[in-house]
Scaffold this motif. Structure first.
Motif, short mmCIF file in Angstrom:
data_model
loop_
_atom_site.label_atom_id
_atom_site.label_comp_id
_atom_site.label_asym_id
_atom_site.label_seq_id
_atom_site.Cartn_x
_atom_site.Cartn_y
_atom_site.Cartn_z
N CYS A 27 0.85 -1.19 0.00
CA CYS A 27 0.00 0.00 0.00
C CYS A 27 0.88 1.24 0.00
N GLY A 28 0.37 2.29 -0.61
CA GLY A 28 1.02 3.57 -0.55
C GLY A 28 0.45 4.36 0.61
N VAL A 29 1.30 5.03 1.36
CA VAL A 29 0.87 5.81 2.51
C VAL A 29 1.38 7.24 2.34
N THR A 30 0.46 8.20 2.36
CA THR A 30 0.82 9.61 2.26
C THR A 30 0.43 10.31 3.55
N THR A 31 1.38 10.99 4.18
CA THR A 31 1.15 11.77 5.40
C THR A 31 1.70 13.18 5.19
N ASP A 32 1.58 14.02 6.23
CA ASP A 32 2.14 15.37 6.14
C ASP A 32 3.66 15.35 5.99
N VAL A 33 4.29 14.25 6.44
CA VAL A 33 5.75 14.15 6.40
C VAL A 33 6.25 13.72 5.02
N GLY A 34 5.46 12.90 4.32
CA GLY A 34 5.89 12.41 3.02
C GLY A 34 5.10 11.18 2.61
N GLN A 35 5.66 10.46 1.66
CA GLN A 35 4.97 9.31 1.09
C GLN A 35 5.85 8.08 1.18
N ASP A 36 5.21 6.94 1.48
CA ASP A 36 5.89 5.65 1.59
C ASP A 36 5.15 4.61 0.74
N ASP A 37 5.90 3.68 0.17
CA ASP A 37 5.31 2.49 -0.43
C ASP A 37 5.71 1.32 0.46
N LEU A 38 4.74 0.74 1.16
CA LEU A 38 5.03 -0.31 2.12
C LEU A 38 4.61 -1.66 1.56
N ILE A 39 5.49 -2.64 1.66
CA ILE A 39 5.23 -3.99 1.17
C ILE A 39 5.16 -4.95 2.35
N GLY A 40 4.04 -5.65 2.45
CA GLY A 40 3.88 -6.64 3.51
C GLY A 40 3.78 -6.04 4.90
N ALA A 41 3.44 -4.75 5.00
CA ALA A 41 3.41 -4.08 6.30
C ALA A 41 1.99 -3.92 6.84
N HIS A 42 0.98 -4.28 6.05
CA HIS A 42 -0.39 -4.08 6.53
C HIS A 42 -1.13 -5.41 6.61
N ARG A 43 -2.16 -5.44 7.44
CA ARG A 43 -3.05 -6.58 7.56
C ARG A 43 -4.49 -6.06 7.56
N VAL A 44 -5.39 -6.88 7.06
CA VAL A 44 -6.80 -6.51 7.03
C VAL A 44 -7.58 -7.54 7.81
N ARG A 45 -8.31 -7.10 8.81
CA ARG A 45 -9.13 -8.01 9.60
C ARG A 45 -10.44 -8.30 8.88
N GLY A 48 -12.72 -5.54 8.03
CA GLY A 48 -12.20 -4.52 7.13
C GLY A 48 -11.23 -3.55 7.77
N THR A 49 -10.95 -3.71 9.06
CA THR A 49 -10.00 -2.84 9.74
C THR A 49 -8.60 -3.04 9.17
N VAL A 50 -7.95 -1.92 8.85
CA VAL A 50 -6.59 -1.97 8.30
C VAL A 50 -5.60 -1.66 9.40
N ARG A 51 -4.65 -2.57 9.60
CA ARG A 51 -3.59 -2.40 10.59
C ARG A 51 -2.25 -2.34 9.86
N ILE A 52 -1.41 -1.41 10.28
CA ILE A 52 -0.10 -1.24 9.65
C ILE A 52 0.98 -1.30 10.71
N GLY A 53 2.00 -2.10 10.45
CA GLY A 53 3.19 -2.10 11.28
C GLY A 53 4.25 -1.27 10.60
N PRO A 54 4.42 0.00 10.99
CA PRO A 54 5.35 0.89 10.26
C PRO A 54 6.80 0.48 10.47
N PRO A 55 7.57 0.25 9.42
CA PRO A 55 8.99 -0.05 9.57
C PRO A 55 9.69 1.09 10.31
#
Length: 231
Positions: A27-45, A48-55
């Protein structure tokens, strides 16, 4: 050109969105700090709840440190790409925006808005509908199903074009399976310039692989009958 539908039975927008979530590995993540492309860092319950383990070294981790109470607002983007090589391979994109709330070592998204964008439309999804929906039962198996159909049974793909109006096939140089869900199969018709997608419906929903096999056999039998009538 968009998708031409032979019948009206299609997954709801919420189901399509939940299918994208279920199958996405990144998933791509955009915040006020910048943008990340995270691979294998999220889970969906299941809800439909999205959980992310930020590196630890990610922009998202920095956004957590910089935001009040460690709750950054974010835009999450999930791309739905066709498993079979075709032009314009991204079939849709799901955008979820809201606040990321710490929960243990993870961040949990509290969505404020959900949008599904396809090649032809941009659809807002009520959050209640998104939470209540389930992924299409074929969503996780779709990549191997379509890859097998394209690689091992190209003659079957060609045969299925008999179910498409002949005038829609003018100028077509290649046909590939683009998508499959419980309600039907979508074929991509590629021309020298441009392409079109045609949806071929099943006679009834296929909720598992056994049912899908039967629906595909029925489509092929119908295609063979059309071939015999045209001779």
């Amino acid at each position: 050109m968009g998708v031409r539908q032979i019948a009206s039975a299609v997954p709801t927008t919420a189901t399509r969105a939940r299918s994208v979530l279920a199958a996405a590995w990144s998933c791509g993540v955009t915040t006020d700090v910048g943008q990340d492309d995270l691979i294998g860092a999220h889970r969906v319950r299941e809800d439909g709840t999205v959980r992310i383990g930020p590196p630890p070294d990610s922009v998202l981790a920095a956004a957590v440190l910089c935001s009040p109470h460690g709750r950054p607002t974010a835009l999450l983007e999930f791309a739905d790409a066709a498993p079979v090589p075709v032009r314009d391979r991204v079939r849709s994109r799901l955008f979820l925006s809201g606040e990321l709330v710490p929960d243990g070592e993870d961040l949990v998204l509290r969505p404020a808005r959900a949008v599904l964008q396809t090649r032809t439309e941009r659809l807002g999804i009520p959050l209640g509908e998104l939470a209540a929906a389930s992924p299409d039962p074929l969503a996780l198996a779709e990549p191997r199903l379509l890859t097998h159909l394209a690689d091992a049974h190209p003659e079957a793909v060609e045969q299925l074009t008999r179910l498409i109006a002949p005038d829609s096939l003018h100028g077509v140089v290649r046909v590939q399976p683009l998508a499959v869900d419980r309600h039907g199969l979508t074929l991509r018709l590629e021309r020298t310039r441009g392409q079109a997608d045609v949806r071929i419906p099943f006679h009834s929903p296929a909720d598992d692989l056994t049912a899908l096999t039967e629906r595909m056999h029925c489509l092929l039998a119908s295609a063979q009958a059309v071939t015999r009538r045209r001779r």
